[in-house]
Design an enzyme around this catalytic site. Structure first.
Site, PDB file in Angstrom:
ATOM      1  N   GLY A  45       0.845  -1.187   0.000  1.00 37.72           N
ATOM      2  CA  GLY A  45       0.000   0.000   0.000  1.00 37.72           C
ATOM      3  C   GLY A  45       0.878   1.234   0.000  1.00 37.72           C
ATOM      4  O   GLY A  45       2.015   1.192   0.496  1.00 37.72           O
ATOM      5  N   GLN A  50       3.121   9.879   1.273  1.00 40.21           N
ATOM      6  CA  GLN A  50       4.403   9.161   1.341  1.00 40.21           C
ATOM      7  C   GLN A  50       5.323   9.456   0.165  1.00 40.21           C
ATOM      8  O   GLN A  50       6.488   9.064   0.179  1.00 40.21           O
ATOM      9  CB  GLN A  50       4.165   7.652   1.420  1.00 40.21           C
ATOM     10  CG  GLN A  50       3.507   7.224   2.714  1.00 40.21           C
ATOM     11  CD  GLN A  50       3.375   5.727   2.777  1.00 40.21           C
ATOM     12  OE1 GLN A  50       2.454   5.154   2.220  1.00 40.21           O
ATOM     13  NE2 GLN A  50       4.327   5.073   3.433  1.00 40.21           N
ATOM     14  N   CYS A  92       5.659   0.065   7.740  1.00 42.28           N
ATOM     15  CA  CYS A  92       5.296   1.171   6.861  1.00 42.28           C
ATOM     16  C   CYS A  92       6.533   1.535   6.035  1.00 42.28           C
ATOM     17  O   CYS A  92       7.631   1.611   6.587  1.00 42.28           O
ATOM     18  CB  CYS A  92       4.858   2.367   7.708  1.00 42.28           C
ATOM     19  SG  CYS A  92       4.424   3.820   6.734  1.00 42.28           S
ATOM     20  N   LEU A  93       6.340   1.773   4.740  1.00 38.71           N
ATOM     21  CA  LEU A  93       7.474   2.134   3.875  1.00 38.71           C
ATOM     22  C   LEU A  93       8.162   3.411   4.358  1.00 38.71           C
ATOM     23  O   LEU A  93       9.340   3.616   4.089  1.00 38.71           O
ATOM     24  CB  LEU A  93       7.009   2.325   2.428  1.00 38.71           C
ATOM     25  CG  LEU A  93       6.517   1.070   1.704  1.00 38.71           C
ATOM     26  CD1 LEU A  93       6.002   1.438   0.320  1.00 38.71           C
ATOM     27  CD2 LEU A  93       7.611   0.020   1.610  1.00 38.71           C
ATOM     28  N   HIS A 134      -4.623   1.243   7.510  1.00 35.82           N
ATOM     29  CA  HIS A 134      -3.290   1.865   7.515  1.00 35.82           C
ATOM     30  C   HIS A 134      -3.233   3.034   6.514  1.00 35.82           C
ATOM     31  O   HIS A 134      -2.755   4.121   6.848  1.00 35.82           O
ATOM     32  CB  HIS A 134      -2.243   0.786   7.169  1.00 35.82           C
ATOM     33  CG  HIS A 134      -0.826   1.254   7.176  1.00 35.82           C
ATOM     34  ND1 HIS A 134       0.095   0.840   8.110  1.00 35.82           N
ATOM     35  CD2 HIS A 134      -0.154   2.088   6.348  1.00 35.82           C
ATOM     36  CE1 HIS A 134       1.271   1.420   7.860  1.00 35.82           C
ATOM     37  NE2 HIS A 134       1.143   2.180   6.790  1.00 35.82           N
ATOM     38  N   GLU A 135      -3.747   2.816   5.305  1.00 32.41           N
ATOM     39  CA  GLU A 135      -3.667   3.866   4.274  1.00 32.41           C
ATOM     40  C   GLU A 135      -4.619   5.026   4.589  1.00 32.41           C
ATOM     41  O   GLU A 135      -4.277   6.189   4.379  1.00 32.41           O
ATOM     42  CB  GLU A 135      -3.943   3.292   2.878  1.00 32.41           C
ATOM     43  CG  GLU A 135      -2.969   2.200   2.431  1.00 32.41           C
ATOM     44  CD  GLU A 135      -1.495   2.533   2.628  1.00 32.41           C
ATOM     45  OE1 GLU A 135      -1.116   3.715   2.507  1.00 32.41           O
ATOM     46  OE2 GLU A 135      -0.718   1.611   2.929  1.00 32.41           O
ATOM     47  N   HIS A 138      -2.990   7.197   6.997  1.00 32.36           N
ATOM     48  CA  HIS A 138      -2.003   8.080   6.359  1.00 32.36           C
ATOM     49  C   HIS A 138      -2.658   9.367   5.849  1.00 32.36           C
ATOM     50  O   HIS A 138      -2.111  10.455   5.987  1.00 32.36           O
ATOM     51  CB  HIS A 138      -1.350   7.401   5.150  1.00 32.36           C
ATOM     52  CG  HIS A 138      -0.091   6.651   5.466  1.00 32.36           C
ATOM     53  ND1 HIS A 138       1.011   7.248   6.018  1.00 32.36           N
ATOM     54  CD2 HIS A 138       0.242   5.349   5.281  1.00 32.36           C
ATOM     55  CE1 HIS A 138       1.980   6.339   6.157  1.00 32.36           C
ATOM     56  NE2 HIS A 138       1.533   5.176   5.726  1.00 32.36           N
TER      57      HIS A 138
HETATM   58 NI    NI Z   1       2.461   3.333   5.733  1.00 30.70          NI
END
Ligand code: NI
Length: 169
Positions: A45, A50, A92-93, A134-135, A138
Site C-alpha cells: 500500500g 508518502q 510502513c514504507l 493503515h492507508e 495516512h
Molecule cells: Ni504506511
C-alpha cells in the site's frame, strides 16, 4: 516515474491530505506512478503523502503485483464499518526496518472513489482490512505507530533519531 518514499520526520506524513477533486489525466498518471513506486519499494500500500503529495489518495495491492485485478485505488476513502480483531506485525514504507505487532479490525468496509471519481464500497479481511485502515490513517496524517503504546513508540522514535544523527535515515 518512481518517486522516492518520504520517511518519518517529514511533516507531510503528519498532516491530513486535501480531498481529491479532479479526476483527470494528471490524476491517472499520478496513480500509475504511485503503483510503480509502491512495487519498487516492495510495499502492499502507498498513500500520496508518502511521496510528498498531501492528497487523500492511496493505492493498494495486497498480492504484490501477482493479480492485476487486485489493484485498488482509493480516493477520499472513509472507513464505514469495522468488525473483529486481528493481531499481525505491521510496518510502513516511511518507517523502514521497523515492524511491530498491532491489533486492528479483521474486517473493514471502506467507501472511496476510484480513479474516475466513481464511488464504491469494498470489504476487506485480514491483510486487506489492515491496508484499508493503515492507508486511510495516512490520509488523516496518522502513522501506525500512533496505535502503539507510548513506551514502544518512544523507543522507536529514539532509535530513529539515532539513525538520523548518524545520517542513516
Ligand atoms: Ni504506511
Amino acid at each position: 516515474m518512481i518517486y522516492p518514499i518520504v520517511k518519518f520526520g517529514n511533516p507531510v506524513l503528519e498532516k491530513p491530505g486535501a480531498p481529491v477533486t479532479e479526476f483527470d489525466d494528471e490524476l491517472k498518471k499520478l496513480v500509475e506512478d504511485m503503483f510503480e513506486s509502491m512495487y519498487a519499494a516492495k510495499g502492499v500500500g502507498l498513500a500520496a503523502p508518502q511521496i510528498g503529495i498531501s492528497k487523500r489518495l492511496a493505492v493498494i495491492d495486497v498480492t504484490s503485483k501477482e493479480d492485476p485485478a487486485a489493484r485498488l485505488v482509493l480516493a477520499n476513502p472513509e472507513i464505514i464499518h469495522t468488525e473483529g480483531k486481528q493481531t499481525q506485525s505491521e510496518g510502513c514504507l516511511s518507517i523502514p526496518e521497523f515492524r511491530e505487532p498491532l491489533t486492528r479490525a479483521n474486517k473493514v468496509m471502506v467507501r472511496a472513489q476510484d480513479v474516475n471519481g466513481k464511488w464504491f464500497e469494498k470489504t476487506g479481511e485480514e491483510l486487506l482490512a489492515r491496508a484499508f485502515l493503515h492507508e486511510t490513517d495516512h490520509l488523516n496524517g496518522k502513522l501506525y505507530i500512533s496505535h502503539l503504546s507510548a513506551l514502544k513508540r518512544d523507543l522507536m522514535k529514539r532509535k530513529i533519531r539515532k539513525l538520523m544523527r548518524a545520517g542513516e535515515w
